[in-house]
Scaffold this active site. Sequence first.
Site, PDB file in Angstrom:
ATOM      1  N   HIS A  58       0.817  -1.211   0.000  1.00 23.15           N
ATOM      2  CA  HIS A  58       0.000   0.000   0.000  1.00 23.15           C
ATOM      3  C   HIS A  58       0.851   1.262   0.000  1.00 23.15           C
ATOM      4  O   HIS A  58       0.510   2.250  -0.642  1.00 23.15           O
ATOM      5  CB  HIS A  58      -0.928   0.001   1.225  1.00 23.15           C
ATOM      6  CG  HIS A  58      -1.844   1.191   1.269  1.00 23.15           C
ATOM      7  ND1 HIS A  58      -2.991   1.275   0.513  1.00 23.15           N
ATOM      8  CD2 HIS A  58      -1.775   2.352   1.969  1.00 23.15           C
ATOM      9  CE1 HIS A  58      -3.586   2.429   0.748  1.00 23.15           C
ATOM     10  NE2 HIS A  58      -2.872   3.103   1.619  1.00 23.15           N
ATOM     11  N   HIS A 107      -9.863   2.783   0.464  1.00 18.49           N
ATOM     12  CA  HIS A 107      -9.914   2.296   1.842  1.00 18.49           C
ATOM     13  C   HIS A 107     -10.756   1.023   1.837  1.00 18.49           C
ATOM     14  O   HIS A 107     -11.728   0.887   2.579  1.00 18.49           O
ATOM     15  CB  HIS A 107     -10.514   3.359   2.777  1.00 18.49           C
ATOM     16  CG  HIS A 107      -9.677   3.592   3.996  1.00 18.49           C
ATOM     17  ND1 HIS A 107     -10.190   3.651   5.267  1.00 18.49           N
ATOM     18  CD2 HIS A 107      -8.353   3.788   4.140  1.00 18.49           C
ATOM     19  CE1 HIS A 107      -9.222   3.876   6.144  1.00 18.49           C
ATOM     20  NE2 HIS A 107      -8.098   3.973   5.474  1.00 18.49           N
ATOM     21  N   ASN A 108     -10.347   0.088   0.972  1.00 16.75           N
ATOM     22  CA  ASN A 108     -11.178  -1.065   0.657  1.00 16.75           C
ATOM     23  C   ASN A 108     -11.266  -2.084   1.790  1.00 16.75           C
ATOM     24  O   ASN A 108     -12.349  -2.363   2.317  1.00 16.75           O
ATOM     25  CB  ASN A 108     -10.656  -1.744  -0.608  1.00 16.75           C
ATOM     26  CG  ASN A 108     -10.657  -0.814  -1.808  1.00 16.75           C
ATOM     27  OD1 ASN A 108     -11.347   0.197  -1.824  1.00 16.75           O
ATOM     28  ND2 ASN A 108      -9.866  -1.144  -2.818  1.00 16.75           N
ATOM     29  N   SER A 553      -4.474  -0.027  -5.417  1.00 19.72           N
ATOM     30  CA  SER A 553      -4.989  -0.935  -4.403  1.00 19.72           C
ATOM     31  C   SER A 553      -4.946  -2.352  -4.963  1.00 19.72           C
ATOM     32  O   SER A 553      -5.703  -2.689  -5.881  1.00 19.72           O
ATOM     33  CB  SER A 553      -6.423  -0.563  -4.008  1.00 19.72           C
ATOM     34  OG  SER A 553      -6.940  -1.497  -3.077  1.00 19.72           O
TER      35      SER A 553
END
Length: 752
Positions: A58, A107-108, A553
Amino acid sequence: MTIKTLDTVKHASGTPEAEQPWKDLGLKEDEYARIREILERRPTGAELAMYSVMWSEHCSYKSSKVHLRQFGEKAPANDAMLVGIGENAGVVDVGQGYAVTFKVESHNHPSYIEPYQGAATGVGGIVRDILAMGARPVAVVDPLRFGAADHPDTKRVLPGVVAGIGGYGNCLGLPNIGGEVVFDACYQGNPLVNAGCIGVMKHEDIHLAKASGPGNKVILYGARTGGDGIGGVSVLASETFESTGPAKRPAVQVGDPFQEKLLIECTLEIFREKLVAGIQDLGGAGLSCATSELASAGSGGMRVELDTVPLRDATLSPEEILMSESQERMCAVVEPDKVARFMEICEKWDVIATVIGEVTEGERLEIFWHGEQIVDVPPRSVAHDGPVYHRPYARPDWQDALQADDANKLARPATSAELREQVLRLIASPNQASKAWITDQYDRFVQGNTVLAQPEDAGMVRIDEESNLGVAMATDGNGRYAKLDPYTGAQLALAEAYRNVAASGARPLAISDCLNFGSPEDPAVMWQFAEATRGLADGCLQLGTPVTGGNVSLYNQTGETAIHPTPVVAVLGVIDDVNRRTPIAFKEEGQLLYLLGETREEFGGSAWSQVVHDHLGGLPPAVDLDREKLLGEILISASRDGMIDAAHDLSDGGLIQAVTESCLRGGNGARLVVPDGLDAFTFLFSESAGRAVVSVPRSEELRFTDMCGARGLPVTRIGVVDGEAVEIQGEFSVELAELKDAHEGTIPALLA
């Protein structure tokens, strides 16, 4: 990570064979060996914590860097670009001395685990990225994707995510002006919660993340540091969820929007008084990121006294303090003679501020704990010189069969009655139905400068009340198209967002992106990523819209099942006068409806194929970016010169979806005639790109059609705004009341 005894630099140097939990922290064996090589000893526990979060997927982009370089290598010449890739957010010139900064991030995984806080802190984090550039945040957007609409877990995740976005954004007083909500079984167990923000400032107010000037003080201000979010998104977003649940579930960050509002106003006042030499928000990787990035981008080193950090939990170890991703925190570099005034402003806004260190003349980041040195590293090795992987990638062996399964060969409606029934099914399907149940939970008009918001093609805000200068943003990304062809799918996402901004009357300037994919350790996923990135870079070069920054992501999959490749593209545009904006609503009876662009039999990945046949196969619509650019120029000129009163891009669901939305938005019906050379089915459901439908006052018809003809854009008169129904002459008619019930009833019924 907690250790029983303090692991100092001196202790680490004398105990080279001490076992360390590098694997538990997500590091690979060769990465741990590389850290030892850099330091010429084993790392301390604090150093290991820092490297583990900063070298996570990330934070370091270690699997994607080699492909992301294309955005710089193929960047189009653009005089508007002021700050590009590498800072907290990109910045573009929008005229009149104003600069706009914008970015989209993910912000999965946190949002799946704890939907409310995961989504809320996603909003908080992106807002601080914008704030750190020196800008006042003025609007947010939220592209969202969930599993099947009728799945029980969607009913758990979606309401919490929506409440988190609305709760945090509403409390900050920021209008939510755009985004998307998409349902697909591929996102089951791995929703995509992307968040974007727009900020405005004057050119001279731009701030960068760097720590220069030996003797300058490093000040941590905002909320106290707690145990929430230790490892947080930096670890979560670098881990594949197993079918039985994620292997690692660090505490999800907990947000406090009221603290963030104070932090925003405090920071903006600090900026106005020109009190900072460098600034960085604390998001992913917390203090590990802020200190190493500030020091790395500066001209010297940095010394930090970690025991001075204000804590919510006095039992936190140094490693935990460095890894904590507690929200609502910023780190500033301040000249000594400005510290007192800095502190006065923080006290005024009831914001805790503490000098935790200073910039040094050396080249090392040194961190101390009660006088004992626990970190001594080259800051660039932490922040920027992490691993770079050339992951193997290969076109998956199933791709040919998927593309050969041609959606154009699916059974089509045989009668007018069947065609009518399929129109209603499409309009009522979860992806095409009204999202008002969701967007009504967001304040779209707070601050009084919103001029367009959902369900318009693009959100738009005024940024200067005297001149009416404004900016628009649209976010788009069709994972079904990208699954069929990642290169074309990424360009279709770019084209749709570009088209949406142009349809509102704004001139597209630049993009941000959020690239959501499965595990990079899967060669098929890595091929999808490489192709999508290549497609986006090529497309931006052709359209002249540079990539200013964004987010990658990865590991968005459960077990072996990856999500559809989902490149989300946010296009920012500028409009000289928001009073000349173009809405989607057909408001005036008697106005003429024109279809711009060419309609072909293109149903691969279409909404019709999904809703009617539960099918995904074939090729996505073809992309012609030169045609998209021409269409955009026509839409912008027509808006500016008063030739059109409404415009709506054609994308998911085709013409019938766009016409239905415009009719319901304006409260007027439409009579449509199928053009020569097209059958009714293709006319209504095709998803050919590069198209829009516009309403033209009769007084402007000749001027408008002459302009299209002179520029070489296909333009076809297809009907008129009239009555209280949508009528396809020779086929069927549907009353607006019936369309409204079908369109607006689905989401509330599913989520009740």
